[in-house]
Design a protein around this motif. Structure first.
Motif, PDB file in Angstrom:
ATOM      1  N   PHE A 114     -11.480  -8.997 -34.620  1.00 16.81           N
ATOM      2  CA  PHE A 114     -11.152  -8.677 -33.233  1.00 16.81           C
ATOM      3  C   PHE A 114     -11.065  -9.945 -32.387  1.00 16.81           C
ATOM      4  N   ASP A 115     -10.186  -9.939 -31.397  1.00 19.09           N
ATOM      5  CA  ASP A 115      -9.980 -11.142 -30.580  1.00 19.09           C
ATOM      6  C   ASP A 115     -11.243 -11.594 -29.858  1.00 19.09           C
ATOM      7  N   ASP A 116     -12.118 -10.661 -29.476  1.00 19.97           N
ATOM      8  CA  ASP A 116     -13.320 -11.050 -28.732  1.00 19.97           C
ATOM      9  C   ASP A 116     -14.432 -11.594 -29.633  1.00 19.97           C
ATOM     10  N   GLU A 117     -14.143 -11.729 -30.923  1.00 20.56           N
ATOM     11  CA  GLU A 117     -15.107 -12.341 -31.838  1.00 20.56           C
ATOM     12  C   GLU A 117     -14.833 -13.832 -32.046  1.00 20.56           C
ATOM     13  N   PHE A 118     -13.825 -14.364 -31.366  1.00 19.90           N
ATOM     14  CA  PHE A 118     -13.427 -15.744 -31.554  1.00 19.90           C
ATOM     15  C   PHE A 118     -13.571 -16.529 -30.256  1.00 19.90           C
ATOM     16  N   THR A 119     -13.829 -17.830 -30.389  1.00 20.04           N
ATOM     17  CA  THR A 119     -13.905 -18.705 -29.232  1.00 20.04           C
ATOM     18  C   THR A 119     -12.504 -18.974 -28.689  1.00 20.04           C
ATOM     19  N   ASP A 120     -12.446 -19.502 -27.479  1.00 21.05           N
ATOM     20  CA  ASP A 120     -11.152 -19.836 -26.895  1.00 21.05           C
ATOM     21  C   ASP A 120     -10.410 -20.856 -27.761  1.00 21.05           C
ATOM     22  N   LYS A 121     -11.149 -21.812 -28.310  1.00 26.62           N
ATOM     23  CA  LYS A 121     -10.528 -22.820 -29.169  1.00 26.62           C
ATOM     24  C   LYS A 121      -9.954 -22.190 -30.429  1.00 26.62           C
ATOM     25  N   GLU A 122     -10.687 -21.270 -31.012  1.00 24.45           N
ATOM     26  CA  GLU A 122     -10.195 -20.573 -32.200  1.00 24.45           C
ATOM     27  C   GLU A 122      -8.974 -19.732 -31.860  1.00 24.45           C
ATOM     28  N   LEU A 123      -8.983 -19.115 -30.697  1.00 26.20           N
ATOM     29  CA  LEU A 123      -7.849 -18.290 -30.299  1.00 26.20           C
ATOM     30  C   LEU A 123      -6.585 -19.123 -30.124  1.00 26.20           C
ATOM     31  N   GLU A 124      -6.746 -20.386 -29.718  1.00 22.63           N
ATOM     32  CA  GLU A 124      -5.578 -21.270 -29.609  1.00 22.63           C
ATOM     33  C   GLU A 124      -4.875 -21.401 -30.966  1.00 22.63           C
ATOM     34  N   PHE A 125      -5.669 -21.494 -32.028  1.00 22.53           N
ATOM     35  CA  PHE A 125      -5.088 -21.570 -33.372  1.00 22.53           C
ATOM     36  C   PHE A 125      -4.292 -20.300 -33.677  1.00 22.53           C
ATOM     37  N   TYR A 126      -4.869 -19.135 -33.381  1.00 23.77           N
ATOM     38  CA  TYR A 126      -4.169 -17.890 -33.698  1.00 23.77           C
ATOM     39  C   TYR A 126      -2.934 -17.688 -32.825  1.00 23.77           C
TER      40      TYR A 126
ATOM     41  N   HIS B  62      -0.741  -7.797 -39.579  1.00 24.86           N
ATOM     42  CA  HIS B  62      -1.045  -9.201 -39.837  1.00 24.86           C
ATOM     43  C   HIS B  62      -1.652  -9.798 -38.577  1.00 24.86           C
ATOM     44  N   GLY B  63      -2.832 -10.381 -38.715  1.00 18.77           N
ATOM     45  CA  GLY B  63      -3.381 -11.088 -37.574  1.00 18.77           C
ATOM     46  C   GLY B  63      -4.516 -10.360 -36.888  1.00 18.77           C
ATOM     47  N   LEU B  64      -4.895 -10.886 -35.721  1.00 23.21           N
ATOM     48  CA  LEU B  64      -6.027 -10.363 -34.971  1.00 23.21           C
ATOM     49  C   LEU B  64      -5.739  -8.980 -34.415  1.00 23.21           C
ATOM     50  N   ILE B  65      -6.785  -8.173 -34.337  1.00 21.78           N
ATOM     51  CA  ILE B  65      -6.730  -6.921 -33.589  1.00 21.78           C
ATOM     52  C   ILE B  65      -7.151  -7.245 -32.159  1.00 21.78           C
ATOM     53  N   ARG B  66      -6.283  -6.940 -31.212  1.00 17.76           N
ATOM     54  CA  ARG B  66      -6.494  -7.341 -29.815  1.00 17.76           C
ATOM     55  C   ARG B  66      -7.072  -6.166 -29.029  1.00 17.76           C
ATOM     56  N   ARG B  67      -8.393  -6.179 -28.849  1.00 19.14           N
ATOM     57  CA  ARG B  67      -9.027  -5.111 -28.075  1.00 19.14           C
ATOM     58  C   ARG B  67      -9.527  -5.601 -26.724  1.00 19.14           C
ATOM     59  N   ALA B  68      -9.826  -6.899 -26.607  1.00 24.86           N
ATOM     60  CA  ALA B  68     -10.282  -7.437 -25.329  1.00 24.86           C
ATOM     61  C   ALA B  68      -9.098  -7.716 -24.410  1.00 24.86           C
ATOM     62  N   HIS B  69      -8.061  -8.290 -24.989  1.00 28.62           N
ATOM     63  CA  HIS B  69      -6.880  -8.648 -24.199  1.00 28.62           C
ATOM     64  C   HIS B  69      -5.607  -8.297 -24.962  1.00 28.62           C
ATOM     65  N   PRO B  70      -5.298  -7.015 -25.080  1.00 21.77           N
ATOM     66  CA  PRO B  70      -4.072  -6.628 -25.791  1.00 21.77           C
ATOM     67  C   PRO B  70      -2.820  -7.151 -25.112  1.00 21.77           C
ATOM     68  N   GLU B  71      -2.919  -7.376 -23.803  1.00 19.73           N
ATOM     69  CA  GLU B  71      -1.745  -7.834 -23.067  1.00 19.73           C
ATOM     70  C   GLU B  71      -1.326  -9.242 -23.486  1.00 19.73           C
ATOM     71  N   THR B  72      -2.268 -10.026 -24.024  1.00 21.88           N
ATOM     72  CA  THR B  72      -1.949 -11.414 -24.381  1.00 21.88           C
ATOM     73  C   THR B  72      -0.852 -11.473 -25.435  1.00 21.88           C
ATOM     74  N   ILE B  73      -1.020 -10.745 -26.526  1.00 26.88           N
ATOM     75  CA  ILE B  73      -0.029 -10.818 -27.597  1.00 26.88           C
ATOM     76  C   ILE B  73       1.273 -10.135 -27.189  1.00 26.88           C
ATOM     77  N   ILE B  74       1.189  -9.059 -26.405  1.00 26.07           N
ATOM     78  CA  ILE B  74       2.410  -8.396 -25.947  1.00 26.07           C
ATOM     79  C   ILE B  74       3.203  -9.324 -25.042  1.00 26.07           C
ATOM     80  N   ASN B  75       2.521  -9.946 -24.079  1.00 29.20           N
ATOM     81  CA  ASN B  75       3.204 -10.878 -23.175  1.00 29.20           C
ATOM     82  C   ASN B  75       3.750 -12.086 -23.930  1.00 29.20           C
ATOM     83  N   ASN B  76       2.996 -12.567 -24.923  1.00 28.18           N
ATOM     84  CA  ASN B  76       3.488 -13.689 -25.720  1.00 28.18           C
ATOM     85  C   ASN B  76       4.764 -13.323 -26.468  1.00 28.18           C
TER      86      ASN B  76
END
Length: 412
Positions: free
Chosen positions: A185-197, A237-251
């Motif tokens: 889940f996206d909220d299990e990763f740090t901001d730095k880790e999320l940059e990688f994903y 494939h990839g992270l399950i976005r439960r904290a900020h689903p809008e991030t991947i959609i907007n991206n």
């Protein structure tokens, strides 16, 4: 005690990391792996959303995780959002082991079950039900709805939505590269880790989805117009976005704009192929010209064939400008650059600001092939520049000026 991840008490994640399979789609490198996610939904009846492929331990993990879930021993329905083999490679064995399962797919998906996967040959009595946008499946206490999103990225693609939890099961849409380990889940990763994903989602989009950007925009509009309140994005494939689903959609909307008339990033991607260093010296002069003209423009300097093609595609895709630095090779353009330009055409990298430079030995020829390969891309081009052998100081002056001219186009 089970370690199965759950989106809700009735939605379980079937997760595996592919770590040792070197290529995705048999072509794109995945040095940091990729996830394969399926989802088990339990009402009074049960549904498995998307399947898996026999990569590494993926099938064994599917069986193991299903055995650890209450009700996982029986699958009443198999929902196939997308039928590419990484999601259906285990199909024939699965239906043989679950002969009473009923498959749900779009009309084109049902045809692929028969003609592409040959599943009905293994199980002639297999039940296959065609669904379209707005159709639903009542599991008894849980209702799933289907939405066709064709060509994101195969023609049969759909997504499945659970309105009660706001979970969108999107398969390849809103996905990305990169294994996740015990977290998903996206909220299990740090901001730095999320940059990688996020960077891996762009690389995934550039290599897998970019050809279909108009359909991505149509799909997002369809889901928005349907009024879906999406609280969780659950891709294959990839992270399950439960904290900020809008991030991947907007991206994805932003990525789709990169080759459909939207705004690219204020960057110039310099792709440099140099046999003996002469073309590289010219490319470095272009860099000096860009930096003198506008130091705020970000520059990516990527040498090929050393740099992996997928990383070249990701950097070039997001960039407003590209520099194609490649010499003449046996009367034509350097082969590694021909391959990159072919990929740009396949993925529709249209509408960029561009400059091509290159050296030649005993005779030119690279210009002609470049013109043919770049013409379909409709790039706004700075006048090309070629020179023989080692660049003279006068050549370097011209190349700096060409770089400044490209920077000015970006600034506009």
């Amino acid at each position: 005690m089970s370690n199965i991840k759950q989106i809700t008490p009735y939605i379980s994640v079937i997760h595996s990391d592919i770590c040792n399979h070197p290529l995705f789609e048999g072509y794109w490198s995945i040095p940091d792996g990729v996830t394969l996610n399926s989802y088990f939904v339990r009402g009074r009846k049960t549904a498995l959303i998307d399947l898996t492929a026999d990569w590494e331990e993926a099938v064994a993990l599917l069986k193991k995780q299903l055995s650890e879930i209450e009700g996982g021993g029986r699958i009443d329905y198999l929902i196939l959002n997308h039928l590419e083999p990484d999601h259906t490679g285990y199909m024939q064995q699965f239906v043989a082991q679950n002969p009473d399962v009923e498959i749900f797919a779009t009309a084109k998906g049902c045809a692929l079950v028969k003609n592409f996967l040959k599943a009905t040959e293994r199980c002639p009595a297999l039940k296959v039900r065609e669904v379209k946008t707005g159709d639903t499946l009542d599991l008894g206490g849980v209702t799933l709805a289907f939405y066709e999103i064709p060509n994101v990225h195969w023609p049969e693609t759909m997504c499945t939505f659970d309105a009660a939890s706001g979970t969108l099961f999107s398969c390849d849409a809103f996905g990305g590269y990169g294994k996740t380990g015990d977290r998903i889940f996206d909220d299990e990763f740090t901001d730095k880790e999320l940059e990688f994903y996020e960077s891996e989602s762009l690389r995934y989009y550039a290599t897998i989805i970019a050809s279909f950007s108009m359909f991505v925009k149509q799909a997002v509009k369809k889901l928005t117009d349907a009024g879906l309140v999406i609280k969780t994005v659950a891709p294959s494939h990839g992270l399950i976005r439960r904290a900020h689903p809008e991030t991947i959609i907007n991206n994805y909307v932003k990525y789709a704009g990169y080759n459909t008339g939207g705004e690219c990033e204020r960057e110039i991607c310099i792709i440099c192929a140099s046999m003996y260093g002469n073309t590289k010296k010219g490319a470095e002069a272009v860099v000096r010209g860009i930096r003198k003209a506008d130091p705020s423009i970000k520059i990516d300097f990527l040498e090929i064939p050393e740099t992996d093609e997928s990383r070249v595609l990701a950097a070039a895709y997001r960039s407003a400008g590209v520099v194609i630095a490649a010499p003449t090779y046996e009367y034509k353009l350097f082969p590694a650059m021909v391959q990159i330009l072919d990929l740009f055409n396949r993925k529709h990298y249209v509408g960029k600001k561009a400059l091509r430079i290159g050296s030649w030995g005993w005779i030119g020829g690279g210009r002609k092939e470049y013109d043919a390969l770049s013409e379909p891309l409709k790039w706004d081009q700075v006048e090309q520049y070629e020179w023989q052998g080692t660049p003279a100081p006068s050549d370097l002056d011209v190349l700096e000026a060409r770089g400044a001219e490209l920077a000015a186009k970006i600034a506009k």
